[in-house]
Design a protein around this motif. Structure first.
Motif, PDB file in Angstrom:
ATOM      1  N   ASP A   9       0.716  -1.133   0.018  1.00  0.00           N
ATOM      2  CA  ASP A   9       0.026  -0.040  -0.021  1.00  0.00           C
ATOM      3  C   ASP A   9       0.712   1.243   0.037  1.00  0.00           C
ATOM      4  N   PRO A  10       0.766   2.149  -1.067  1.00  0.00           N
ATOM      5  CA  PRO A  10       1.691   3.222  -1.176  1.00  0.00           C
ATOM      6  C   PRO A  10       1.323   4.207  -0.107  1.00  0.00           C
ATOM      7  N   ILE A  11       0.222   4.414   0.159  1.00  0.00           N
ATOM      8  CA  ILE A  11      -0.064   5.273   1.271  1.00  0.00           C
ATOM      9  C   ILE A  11       0.339   5.024   2.743  1.00  0.00           C
ATOM     10  N   LEU A  12       0.139   3.650   3.086  1.00  0.00           N
ATOM     11  CA  LEU A  12       1.020   3.230   4.247  1.00  0.00           C
ATOM     12  C   LEU A  12       2.453   3.283   4.221  1.00  0.00           C
ATOM     13  N   ALA A  13       3.105   2.934   2.937  1.00  0.00           N
ATOM     14  CA  ALA A  13       4.354   3.276   2.971  1.00  0.00           C
ATOM     15  C   ALA A  13       4.846   4.516   3.203  1.00  0.00           C
ATOM     16  N   GLN A  14       4.235   5.413   2.799  1.00  0.00           N
ATOM     17  CA  GLN A  14       4.328   6.791   2.912  1.00  0.00           C
ATOM     18  C   GLN A  14       4.444   7.330   4.443  1.00  0.00           C
ATOM     19  N   GLN A  15       3.292   6.767   5.187  1.00  0.00           N
ATOM     20  CA  GLN A  15       3.133   7.159   6.370  1.00  0.00           C
ATOM     21  C   GLN A  15       4.139   6.435   7.413  1.00  0.00           C
ATOM     22  N   LEU A  16       4.636   5.149   7.043  1.00  0.00           N
ATOM     23  CA  LEU A  16       5.679   4.621   7.666  1.00  0.00           C
ATOM     24  C   LEU A  16       6.711   5.340   7.632  1.00  0.00           C
ATOM     25  N   GLY A  17       7.435   5.639   6.157  1.00  0.00           N
ATOM     26  CA  GLY A  17       8.505   6.308   5.930  1.00  0.00           C
ATOM     27  C   GLY A  17       8.415   7.793   6.598  1.00  0.00           C
ATOM     28  N   ARG A  60      -1.284   6.732  15.482  1.00  0.00           N
ATOM     29  CA  ARG A  60      -2.518   6.538  15.457  1.00  0.00           C
ATOM     30  C   ARG A  60      -3.122   5.894  14.139  1.00  0.00           C
ATOM     31  N   GLU A  61      -2.729   6.578  13.055  1.00  0.00           N
ATOM     32  CA  GLU A  61      -3.097   6.281  11.744  1.00  0.00           C
ATOM     33  C   GLU A  61      -2.623   4.585  11.768  1.00  0.00           C
ATOM     34  N   LEU A  62      -1.349   4.514  11.818  1.00  0.00           N
ATOM     35  CA  LEU A  62      -0.899   3.029  11.517  1.00  0.00           C
ATOM     36  C   LEU A  62      -1.616   2.226  12.714  1.00  0.00           C
ATOM     37  N   ALA A  63      -1.947   2.465  13.735  1.00  0.00           N
ATOM     38  CA  ALA A  63      -2.726   1.335  14.605  1.00  0.00           C
ATOM     39  C   ALA A  63      -3.872   1.185  13.948  1.00  0.00           C
ATOM     40  N   ASP A  64      -4.778   2.113  13.372  1.00  0.00           N
ATOM     41  CA  ASP A  64      -5.952   2.005  12.641  1.00  0.00           C
ATOM     42  C   ASP A  64      -5.749   1.035  11.599  1.00  0.00           C
ATOM     43  N   ALA A  65      -4.726   1.011  10.843  1.00  0.00           N
ATOM     44  CA  ALA A  65      -4.455   0.521   9.791  1.00  0.00           C
ATOM     45  C   ALA A  65      -3.848  -1.223   9.963  1.00  0.00           C
ATOM     46  N   LEU A  66      -3.360  -1.205  11.033  1.00  0.00           N
ATOM     47  CA  LEU A  66      -2.401  -2.388  11.246  1.00  0.00           C
ATOM     48  C   LEU A  66      -2.785  -2.823  12.761  1.00  0.00           C
ATOM     49  N   PRO A  67      -3.617  -4.000  12.973  1.00  0.00           N
ATOM     50  CA  PRO A  67      -3.775  -4.207  14.353  1.00  0.00           C
ATOM     51  C   PRO A  67      -2.616  -4.458  15.229  1.00  0.00           C
TER      52      PRO A  67
END
Length: 84
Positions: A9-17, A60-67
């Motif tokens: 997921d490019p959006i998640l990858a961007q958030q992680l970066g 918070r965003e990553l916690a919502d996307a990744l349990p």
């Protein structure tokens, strides 16, 4: 399964970066000796506040996307009594 999907997921990858960059920058600021100049200290403090807010938002965003991230955060905040 969700973690595998998140890897592509490019959006998640961007958030992680962005999370990694913010954490790295915050660590650099915290490890740098505090300047004697009041203006520089104030700028450093303001930047730390922005970085802290960015890190909290991305967490918070990553916690919502990744349990698994939410679970890690719960375990990290747990007291010894919570873990029994």
């Amino acid at each position: 399964m969700r973690a595998r999907a998140a890897a592509t997921d490019p959006i998640l990858a961007q958030q992680l970066g962005e999370l990694a960059d913010a954490r790295r920058r915050r660590a650099e600021l915290l490890l740098t000796p505090v300047a004697q100049d009041a203006t520089t200290r104030d700028r450093r403090g303001a930047e730390l506040k922005v970085l802290d807010a960015t890190i909290a938002k991305r967490d918070r965003e990553l916690a919502d996307a990744l349990p698994v991230v939410a679970r890690r955060d719960r375990l990290g905040a747990a007291t010894p009594a919570d873990l029994q």
